[in-house]
Design a protein around this motif. Structure first.
Motif, PDB file in Angstrom:
ATOM      1  N   GLY A   1      13.635   5.522 -23.447  1.00  0.00           N
ATOM      2  CA  GLY A   1      12.276   3.960 -24.282  1.00  0.00           C
ATOM      3  C   GLY A   1      12.931   3.665 -24.242  1.00  0.00           C
ATOM      4  O   GLY A   1      12.422   2.376 -24.337  1.00  0.00           O
TER       5      GLY A   1
ATOM      6  N   GLY B   1      14.783  11.061 -24.371  1.00  0.00           N
ATOM      7  CA  GLY B   1      13.702  10.536 -23.724  1.00  0.00           C
ATOM      8  C   GLY B   1      12.719  11.976 -22.658  1.00  0.00           C
ATOM      9  O   GLY B   1      12.444  11.948 -21.943  1.00  0.00           O
TER      10      GLY B   1
ATOM     11  N   VAL C   1       9.931  -3.756 -19.789  1.00  0.00           N
ATOM     12  CA  VAL C   1       8.200  -4.211 -20.088  1.00  0.00           C
ATOM     13  C   VAL C   1       8.094  -5.978 -20.177  1.00  0.00           C
ATOM     14  O   VAL C   1       7.282  -6.865 -18.832  1.00  0.00           O
TER      15      VAL C   1
ATOM     16  N   LEU D   1      -3.100  -2.671 -25.901  1.00  0.00           N
ATOM     17  CA  LEU D   1      -1.483  -2.884 -24.951  1.00  0.00           C
ATOM     18  C   LEU D   1      -1.532  -3.768 -24.006  1.00  0.00           C
ATOM     19  O   LEU D   1      -3.220  -3.805 -23.724  1.00  0.00           O
TER      20      LEU D   1
ATOM     21  N   PRO E   1       8.204   5.637 -11.038  1.00  0.00           N
ATOM     22  CA  PRO E   1       7.183   5.180 -12.122  1.00  0.00           C
ATOM     23  C   PRO E   1       7.279   3.663 -12.732  1.00  0.00           C
ATOM     24  O   PRO E   1       6.227   3.371 -12.267  1.00  0.00           O
ATOM     25  N   ILE E   2       8.160   3.190 -12.747  1.00  0.00           N
ATOM     26  CA  ILE E   2       8.491   2.516 -13.077  1.00  0.00           C
ATOM     27  C   ILE E   2       7.925   1.460 -12.136  1.00  0.00           C
ATOM     28  O   ILE E   2       6.982  -0.129 -11.722  1.00  0.00           O
TER      29      ILE E   2
ATOM     30  N   GLN F   1       2.161  -3.680 -20.418  1.00  0.00           N
ATOM     31  CA  GLN F   1       2.011  -2.215 -21.376  1.00  0.00           C
ATOM     32  C   GLN F   1       1.074  -0.365 -20.875  1.00  0.00           C
ATOM     33  O   GLN F   1       1.897   0.365 -20.629  1.00  0.00           O
TER      34      GLN F   1
ATOM     35  N   HIS G   1       3.803   6.271 -16.598  1.00  0.00           N
ATOM     36  CA  HIS G   1       4.676   7.395 -17.498  1.00  0.00           C
ATOM     37  C   HIS G   1       6.207   7.346 -16.920  1.00  0.00           C
ATOM     38  O   HIS G   1       7.328   7.374 -16.146  1.00  0.00           O
TER      39      HIS G   1
ATOM     40  N   HIS H   1       7.907   3.254 -27.359  1.00  0.00           N
ATOM     41  CA  HIS H   1       8.596   3.012 -26.044  1.00  0.00           C
ATOM     42  C   HIS H   1       7.909   1.445 -25.485  1.00  0.00           C
ATOM     43  O   HIS H   1       8.307   0.427 -25.738  1.00  0.00           O
TER      44      HIS H   1
ATOM     45  N   TYR I   1      14.748   3.622 -33.040  1.00  0.00           N
ATOM     46  CA  TYR I   1      16.438   4.183 -32.944  1.00  0.00           C
ATOM     47  C   TYR I   1      17.754   3.282 -33.996  1.00  0.00           C
ATOM     48  O   TYR I   1      16.711   2.858 -34.861  1.00  0.00           O
TER      49      TYR I   1
ATOM     50  N   VAL J   1       2.275   2.838 -19.588  1.00  0.00           N
ATOM     51  CA  VAL J   1       2.118   4.454 -20.074  1.00  0.00           C
ATOM     52  C   VAL J   1       1.369   5.412 -19.099  1.00  0.00           C
ATOM     53  O   VAL J   1       1.709   6.741 -18.640  1.00  0.00           O
TER      54      VAL J   1
ATOM     55  N   THR K   1      12.631   0.566 -21.857  1.00  0.00           N
ATOM     56  CA  THR K   1      11.704   0.357 -21.397  1.00  0.00           C
ATOM     57  C   THR K   1      11.380  -1.424 -22.410  1.00  0.00           C
ATOM     58  O   THR K   1      10.649  -1.984 -21.409  1.00  0.00           O
ATOM     59  N   PRO K   2      11.651  -1.863 -23.608  1.00  0.00           N
ATOM     60  CA  PRO K   2      11.565  -3.067 -24.021  1.00  0.00           C
ATOM     61  C   PRO K   2      11.498  -4.213 -22.782  1.00  0.00           C
ATOM     62  O   PRO K   2      10.394  -5.017 -22.462  1.00  0.00           O
TER      63      PRO K   2
ATOM     64  N   SER L   1       8.014   5.692 -19.159  1.00  0.00           N
ATOM     65  CA  SER L   1       9.318   5.699 -19.798  1.00  0.00           C
ATOM     66  C   SER L   1       9.945   6.726 -20.301  1.00  0.00           C
ATOM     67  O   SER L   1       9.103   8.408 -20.229  1.00  0.00           O
ATOM     68  N   GLN L   2      11.217   7.141 -20.406  1.00  0.00           N
ATOM     69  CA  GLN L   2      11.916   8.518 -21.125  1.00  0.00           C
ATOM     70  C   GLN L   2      12.325   8.295 -22.124  1.00  0.00           C
ATOM     71  O   GLN L   2      11.527   8.997 -23.289  1.00  0.00           O
TER      72      GLN L   2
END
Lengths: 481, 783
Positions: free
Chosen positions: A107, B491, A114, A91, A148-149, A95, A102, B32, B39, A99, A110-111, A104-105
């Motif tokens: 997800g 999630g 990122v 990664l 967290p982000i 990325q 934590h 993710h 999905y 991770v 998330t991309p 992402s939930q």
């Protein structure tokens, strides 16, 4: 034909429907489904990818909303999507940071996060909370609450380093320069629709003269919504982003000359240098992705009642330089807006430059935006105030509002009640009250008419506290953490 | 025989610590961030897959006279159009009660602006969407009820009203030294999951259908598709690997899109994908219920509640959907954390001609709790007391007469008094309150507000039957494990937590466990993943499955090596059997050779719970989750703009299964609740058309709204006293309601303009416009 680099592969496209978006290209044509559609309107950031262009011999990386970027706009750029970051199964540092934190939930967003984070990591901004929020303000997450982000972003940017893109930079730059020097037309034709990207103003004007029904497209942050939301099919798109004359930014004759295709991101440093108070307005105008794509000319040209740049231009007394193949004319900005989404632009004509008078000595410019959400929201109203105060008296006042009428407009009664008066709280309150003579705002989903008037009047009081010495601290919530 | 897979022998792949109770990353985290998490819309679809879209009504209430679909059928790429007449089986997909037509038939009633009239399948997504807009529907307009107050006045309900009563509230109020009455509105909330509603239906043999669906309730989707197609449930399989967020919005409101995709797939014999674009997702799917509450309250000189008479009217929209249970939960939580000695609580399910409202994190609980917190603020201002003192005075406590709810459940674990004291101290509540008062006295424009509010949230489905779960665990001969259960991953980290439980039960490394898509053919007859109960229920079921396998392995090992079963110990990927040591994989291979089953199901049902709805008495909840938050805000009293500057939270998750995931639920829930109460405003026009139909106009919190100071603590050393999995507590919904502190803090800031002598009216959401209105009320009060 358009040519771009998809990660490391040179791609040429010719017979593609020009109404397709970069997101369509990624998900449907290239089979890269890592990039997600969240809203198809540039408001959530789930579809964020990064494009790299050559800037003074090096690569400059920008996050974009792929859902509202026409595929033709990729010409001459490197497209990087979320699948491209990991190298040999390892990664990318951004990325890994996500991770580890934590961050992402579900997800799905998330991309996009990122990729916005990747663009930030590629820049050289200090990894402060403020820069992180500025870079990620256009990415919505419904799960994490963002903490967290933010942590991941700060941590990642503290440890910048090499990646596959920096190692491949020389090659990428060489390919992109080669594409730029290719003299062939930048052109897409598919499904009976066309996309043209002229490289100079003469070419652009001759296209407009021959086909006045052509739709000029700059950042597409507004126009592409006609395709994704209203399901229109636009037959001829003419992209302004490669027209050299529309990209200029210079000072001449006491004015700042800004080409119509200059993006917010490009204009931001210069504008904020001359008008420091614009910093907040520009930071709250759309999101980083939107500011990377959207242009000042586009914001003026769409003539939306709630564009945030027009009130600024009205308050500074800016002019527009309009061009057609039959010549050039200059128009005060106030005469450009005719009615709801109607302008003085004639068929075959385009905005060439915006001329903003440089501020005078005593000039105080303040720009206030009110919206439900502080960041990345359309203004309920936007007030820009340009005052000259000499010896405690208001000698000149230009006041302009967006969101208060069908078009962005000056507030003459308010201005009159300021001019020649001592700059006191009483004057400010009276000037706020005078706005009721200037505007009969509408009720809509953003605010009621009554609120618009009351809050606009409140802005006059804010203006007072904001421009006099006092020890009461900042009078904007945005100035507090 | 084919050789068995290789293994490393004892000590293989040393375990990286006991998985349970540690902050393991989300099982999909790496997928993710790299874009490889799949999905439904990313699913590799069969080559001939069609794309479907829906045509919606543009009238809030009326009768469908005719539907001209010629232009739709003639549009480029269109393969098939379906209407009511094309449904072979049941046409009503109401999940509990009827009232939700899959498609409106000719002559039938149109009940909201945006109701689905037909569906079309075409060769591309864009073609289907464009074609869907070409229909001409002739709808005879009928009078529409669009506002909850109008519906309440007309007594138009989707379900009968329900009453909970304790003592004689009217008499208590009459006898009380102080009384207040009032009315309060709470707006709804759009779930705004980032992944919109989507289903992909693939036809199978014998009229069957495999449906990939973004749903919290695969079993219900399976049942409804079977109903609609008129085939037995055993022909239909639902597959849900993960959702891109759900928050209740995919509990029942995922069904319609799955059914329509299946219906079109049935008629075309091709795979059909139906994905709603964001605008239609907003328009055609239900939201959190808006509420109108009207109350009278009597209280003593120190703010102690003596009698409460409250009516909670939930705006249900056009059909019952889950509204009975949602309004019930509002009623169950109108006490929040406070003892109501005499109470009369009525819940109304008001019908309006708007989209049927549905589940959303908290499921009515937040609306009930906000109502009482609103009332307590009013009481505090009336008495000139700090709202926190009034709150503390009314908390349930371990004292006869103060430990039982108005529906008769005794509070057995009194967490909140200590938790609030801890938070009050750690967050410096008193000295900040003092500093804020000083600041506000000298600040003409900016005002600060502060509030501490608690949360007590009942855990269990209030519909008793739903409190069950199943799981399926396979162990393969290479020692790897496949885990499946009835819960869905949206999630929240359910798959991760359940995998941790199984890893711990088998004492193997977490990396050996593969979580697989929730499928109705693996674990049947499941409940929705909802009510915060996912880990409680599925964790227990999976543990029971793993325990069965471990028991079999233990018995085998004991027999094979002739030792007592007590001498067989699983630990660290290894099994010690008396003096022998085998790797887990070696034991598994031994079991295979000895013909011992390596697959097991597990099942769990929640004990102790019961509720007699006729008497409105019982123990509907297995236990309560608790928490409290202190929020500080800064308000611009000239414009009503504000910012949440600091938040401190202490939350009770019992003994945490995974602290990082729990923290994520708490923080995320809080911010989502903050959005509900601040910037998220749903706006309809006078004709009942929703105007806020996407993130451009509907503003969920953005990254800049995260409080700069955001201290979140899991209440330490507080295991659940009930025998839940690992003595943990559910965490999905409760934290959302911590955000009530933000609403109360905004009101506190506005109250400062009236020297805290009144609490200005402030309906939710507290948009800048409403906050400015509250400021105006406070100024007028003092003037």
């Amino acid at each position: 034909m358009i040519t771009f680099i998809d990660n490391a592969t040179v791609i040429t496209l010719a017979d593609v429907d020009p109404n397709r978006s970069v997101l369509d290209y990624l998900r449907e044509d290239a089979g890269k489904t890592g990039t997600k559609e969240g809203c198809a309107s540039g408001d959530c950031g789930a579809c964020t990818a990064v494009t790299a262009t050559v800037d003074e011999g090096a690569l400059a990386y920008q996050a974009i909303n792929t859902c509202i970027t026409p595929v033709g706009h990729l010409h001459g750029r490197q497209l990087i999507s979320v699948e491209d970051l990991a190298e040999n199964g390892v990664l990318h540092p951004v990325q890994q940071a996500m991770v580890k934190a934590h961050a992402s939930q579900c997800g799905f967003c998330t991309p996009g996060f990122v990729m916005s984070l990747f663009a930030l990591w590629k820049g050289d901004e200090a990894p402060s909370r403020h820069t992180v929020i500025d870079a990620l303000g256009g990415n919505l997450c419904r799960c994490t609450g963002y903490r967290p982000i933010i942590d991941a972003a700060v941590a990642a940017c503290r440890a910048r380093g090499e990646d596959s893109f920096s190692r491949g930079e020389a090659r990428t730059v060489a390919v992109l320069e080669q594409i730029a020097s290719d003299p062939r037309d930048v052109h897409l034709a598919g499904e009976g629709r066309q996309y043209l990207a002229p490289r100079n103003l003469d070419e652009l004007l001759s296209i407009l003269q021959a086909q006045p029904e052509a739709r000029l497209v700059a950042g597409a942050t507004d126009l592409q919504l006609e395709i994704t939301q209203q399901l229109r099919q636009l037959d001829l798109l003419v992209y302004t982003g490669h027209v050299a004359e529309l990209k200029i930014m210079e000072e001449a004759d006491g004015c700042l000359h800004i080409g119509a295709a200059v993006t917010y991101a490009e204009a931001q440093p210069v504008l904020c240098h001359h008008f420091p108070d614009l910093e907040e307005l520009l930071a709250r105008l759309g999101s980083r992705q939107i500011r990377n794509q959207g242009t000042l000319g586009g914001n003026v040209g769409t003539a939306s009642p709630i564009g945030d740049i027009p009130p600024f231009l009205l308050a500074t007394g800016a002019h527009l330089q309009l061009r057609s193949s039959s010549g050039s004319r200059e128009l005060p900005i106030a005469e450009f807006f005719l009615d709801y989404r109607r302008t003085a632009l004639r068929p075959g004509e385009c905005i060439e430059r915006i001329l903003v008078p440089l501020p005078e000595q005593e000039e105080l410019l303040r720009a206030y935006k009110i919206s439900k959400r502080l960041d990345d929201d359309i203004s309920a109203l936007c007030g820009v105030f340009n005052l000259c105060i000499r010896d405690g008296t208001v000698t000149r006042a230009r006041v302009a509002f967006g969101g208060m009428a069908a078009i962005p407009a000056r507030a003459p009664a308010c201005e009159r009640s300021l001019r020649g008066q001592p700059w006191t709280l009483e004057t400010a309150i009276a000037a706020g009250g005078a706005l009721a003579q200037d505007f009969q705002p509408i009720d809509d989903l953003r605010a009621s008419a009554a609120y618009r008037l009351e809050a606009a009047a409140g802005l006059l009081q804010r203006l007072f506290y904001d421009t006099v010495d006092s020890d009461i601290g900042p009078v904007r919530v945005t100035r507090y953490a | 025989m084919r050789r068995l897979p290789r293994h490393e022998g004892p000590g293989e792949a040393p375990i990286t610590g006991d998985a349970l109770g540690t902050s393991r990353a989300h099982e999909s985290a790496e997928k993710h961030v790299s874009g490889t998490a799949t999905y439904v819309d990313d699913q590799v679809a069969p080559a001939s897959t069609l794309h479907a879209y829906v045509g919606l009504s543009n009238v809030a209430h009326g009768r469908l006279l005719s539907l001209d679909l010629d232009a739709v059928r003639a549009a480029p790429g269109v393969v098939r159009v379906v209407t009511r007449e094309d449904i072979p089986g049941h046409a009503d997909i109401g999940p509990v009660f009827p009232g939700d037509p899959l498609l409106v038939g000719i002559g039938e009633e149109v009940s909201f602006h945006g109701q689905v009239l037909f569906a079309v399948a075409a060769t591309s997504y864009a073609a289907a969407r464009r074609a869907a807009r070409l229909a001409r529907a002739d709808i005879e307009a009928l009078p529409a009820i669009l506002d909850i107050a109008e519906g309440l006045a007309a007594q138009v309900f989707v379900r009968p009203s329900h009453t909970q009563q304790r003592g004689d509230a009217a008499q208590a109020i009459a006898a009380a030294p102080h009384t207040l009455r009032g009315e309060f509105r709470i707006g709804g909330q759009e779930q705004m999951y980032l992944e919109g509603q989507v289903s992909l239906a693939v036809p199978q043999e014998d009229g069957g259908m495999l449906v990939y669906s973004s749903t919290q309730h695969p079993t219900e989707g399976q049942k409804l598709v079977a109903d609609v197609l008129g085939v037995p449930m055993n022909r239909i399989t639902f597959d849900t690997r993960r959702m891109g967020g759900a928050f209740g919005g995919k509990e029942t409101h995922a069904n319609q899109w799955a059914c329509l995709a299946a219906l079109l797939a049935h008629h075309t014999r091709r795979a059909v994908k139906l994905r709603l674009a964001r605008a239609e997702d907003f328009i055609a799917t239900g939201k959190r219920h808006h509420f109108l509450s009207q109350y009278r309250v009597g209280f003593g000189d120190s703010g102690e509640l003596q009698g409460l008479d409250i009516s909670l009217a939930g705006g249900c929209g056009m059909s019952p959907d889950l509204s009975d249970a949602i309004v019930d939960r509002a009623m169950f939580h109108v006490d929040n954390a406070y003892c109501l000695p005499q109470a009369h609580v009525v819940g109304h399910r008001v019908k309006t001609h708007t989209v049927s409202n549905t589940a959303f994190r908290g499921f009515g609980g937040p609306q009930g709790m906000l109502a009482i917190e609103h009332i307590l603020d009013n009481i505090a201002r009336h008495l000139g007391a700090d709202p926190l003192d009034v709150r503390k005075r009314n908390l349930y406590r371990d004292q006869l007469g103060f430990d039982t709810t108005h529906y008769g459940q005794r509070i057995e674990q009194h967490i909140l008094p200590g938790l609030i004291d801890r938070l009050e101290k750690n967050a410096d509540y008193r000295s900040r309150r003092e500093a804020i008062s000083v600041y506000n006295r000298s600040s003409p424009v900016m005002r600060k507000g502060l509030a501490l509010t608690p949360v007590k949230f009942g855990i269990s489905f209030t519909v008793q039957t739903l409190n069950q779960a199943g799981a399926l665990v396979h162990v393969y001969t290479d020692g790897s494990v496949q885990l499946n259960h009835g819960g869905t991953e949206m999630g929240q980290g359910l798959y991760t937590k359940v995998a941790q439980i199984v890893a711990s039960e088998l004492q193997i490394d977490l990396a050996r466990i593969q979580c697989t898509a929730t499928r109705t053919d693996k674990v049947p007859n499941t409940s929705p993943t909802a009510a915060s109960a996912g880990s409680d229920l599925n964790g227990m079921a999976a543990r029971n499955a793993a325990r069965t396998i471990r028991k079999r392995l233990t018995t085998l090992a004991a027999q094979h090596y002739a030792v007592a079963e007590d001498d067989v110990q699983f630990s660290n990927n290894t099994v010690s059997i008396g003096d022998h040591r085998l790797s887990f994989t070696e034991l598994v291979q031994l079991a295979y050779r000895q013909r011992v089953s390596l697959s097991a199901t597990g099942f769990y049902r929640t004990p102790k719970i019961h509720y007699d709805r006729d008497r409105a008495r019982g123990r509907p909840f297995f236990y309560y989750a608790n928490g409290a938050a202190v929020s500080e805000v800064l308000v611009d009293t000239l414009t009503g703009e504000y910012r949440v500057t600091r938040v401190d939270i202490c939350h009770d998750v019992g003994q945490s299964l995974n602290p990082a995931l729990d923290l994520g639920q708490i923080e995320g829930g809080f911010i989502q609740g903050m959005g509900w109460l601040t910037t998220e405003e749903l706006v309809w026009d006078d004709a009942g058309k929703l105007m806020t139909i996407g993130p451009a106009s509907y503003k969920i919190p953005a990254i800049g709204d995260t409080p700069a100071v955001f201290n979140v603590e899991l209440l330490p050393d507080s295991p659940n006293t009930e025998a839940t999995i690992f003595h943990s507590k559910a965490v999905g919904e409760p934290p959302l309601m911590l955000a009530i502190s933000v609403y109360c803090a905004l009101r506190d800031a506005a109250a400062s303009l009236a020297d805290y002598r009144m609490s200005p009216p402030l309906n939710a959401p507290a948009t800048p416009e409403r906050v400015l209105g509250a400021c105006r009320s406070a100024r007028e009060f003092i003037a």
